[in-house]
Design an enzyme around this catalytic site. Sequence first.
Site, PDB file in Angstrom:
ATOM      1  N   GLU A  10      35.521  38.098  95.545  1.00  0.00           N
ATOM      2  CA  GLU A  10      36.815  38.428  94.940  1.00  0.00           C
ATOM      3  C   GLU A  10      37.100  37.448  93.807  1.00  0.00           C
ATOM      4  O   GLU A  10      36.668  36.299  93.853  1.00  0.00           O
ATOM      5  CB  GLU A  10      37.881  38.323  96.025  1.00  0.00           C
ATOM      6  N   CYS A  21      37.514  31.526  88.770  1.00  0.00           N
ATOM      7  CA  CYS A  21      37.088  32.051  87.470  1.00  0.00           C
ATOM      8  C   CYS A  21      36.905  30.857  86.537  1.00  0.00           C
ATOM      9  O   CYS A  21      37.857  30.178  86.199  1.00  0.00           O
ATOM     10  CB  CYS A  21      38.169  32.980  86.921  1.00  0.00           C
ATOM     11  N   ARG A  56      43.410  42.121  91.793  1.00  0.00           N
ATOM     12  CA  ARG A  56      42.215  41.280  91.885  1.00  0.00           C
ATOM     13  C   ARG A  56      40.996  42.183  91.756  1.00  0.00           C
ATOM     14  O   ARG A  56      41.055  43.370  92.053  1.00  0.00           O
ATOM     15  CB  ARG A  56      42.153  40.542  93.236  1.00  0.00           C
ATOM     16  N   ARG A  92      49.493  42.619  93.596  1.00  0.00           N
ATOM     17  CA  ARG A  92      48.504  41.565  93.306  1.00  0.00           C
ATOM     18  C   ARG A  92      47.220  42.246  92.868  1.00  0.00           C
ATOM     19  O   ARG A  92      46.601  42.965  93.654  1.00  0.00           O
ATOM     20  CB  ARG A  92      48.278  40.728  94.572  1.00  0.00           C
TER      21      ARG A  92
END
Length: 412
Positions: free
Chosen positions: A125, A82, A174, A172
């Site tokens: 992802e 990102c 995502r 988690r």
Amino acid sequence: MENKTLKVVELFAGVGGFRLGLEKSNYKVVWSNQWEPSTKKQHASMVYEARFGKENHSNQDIATVPTDEIPDHDVLCGGFPCQDYSVATTLNNSKGLKGKKGVLWWSIHRILEEKKNKPKYLFLENVDRLLKSPAKQRGRDFAVMLQSLNELGYAVEWRVINAAEYGMPQRRRRVFFIGYHKSTEIYKQILKTDKIDWLTKQGTIASTFPVTKTNPIQEVQLKGDLVEITNNFNKTGKLSPFQNTGLLIKGKVLTTNTKPNYDGDYMVLGDILQNGEVTSEFFIDEKDQEKWEYLKGSKTIERISSEGHKYKYSEGGMIYPDALDNASRTIITGEGGKTPSRFKHVVTSDRGLRRLTPIELERLNMFPDNHTKLEGITDTKRAFFMGNALVVGVIEKIGEELYKQINQFEYA
């Protein structure tokens, strides 16, 4: 046309989480790339080669790899970092709008743009922060990404998935994206289908990870080219318009919030522990106990801002030691090493409090035991890999469903 093997290119491969998940179905990685810009020794790439072989694996900066060196493939996959996706124009070439050097999104973009036989499917992802960054123009980076894929002829569905909400051992979160090129039958199917149905029942992600819809579907306008989006998207909005579930097709974005609708088994932290086999270096030294307790506890600290103002910074207490009857907290890259820390996991065992072992961290991401074990790779580095990795079970399940959809529509 049953059992056609789909060719995959895996970018930003790390230690191979996408590959582990996809190769359980009819996918074969025909080329992979892993490059860590900040280190001299390419540890992740070394592990990747040790597990999957050196053949067709590239360990150079993807930005410097010519597109014609990348074989044609059906699926492009990867967990790309990102970063700031904003686009700069040059005066002499208003179409020369590629983003900043080193921003890896533009390497994906370049491959998709330059490939004559474009991959029909994308499986990507990222951290869920992508949907709302940067802070001054919430959602702009994601809008740039969507519009760039739209211009390249792809429809994209996305969902923020917390692996633990579907029975996996780690909490988690995502965001996962599936892209379909306009030449595919699935793309044509989405055009004909009720878009809410695609997002909540029929689509690849909804079929894999069932949901219930929680609010009306919103439409988001992507106005103008990538430069205009960079400059103007959501200039005044405090919140990102992108919710945890959505679809882009033919320039139109539809988005809604969904909630998991799962009734299977759940794995918890206690299920993956190696009790009885853990060596002494993972146990917490008595002299450090107080430090651990302090870091995990609630506190208010006085700090000074960069402008010189004093302010109070508060942290809430953390469950300490970690609960064994729940999925684990998210593994972060700083999980390894003995130094006391607020964020490392600590569990109770018959011999006292201890940190998690590299094998336990691998299990929390659903990797095979000792996947990252290699001469010259420290336990701290192994923990770092798992902090960067994804939950393989999520990839495996979406991959299976995508394969089914492709078989149903493309080879019917």
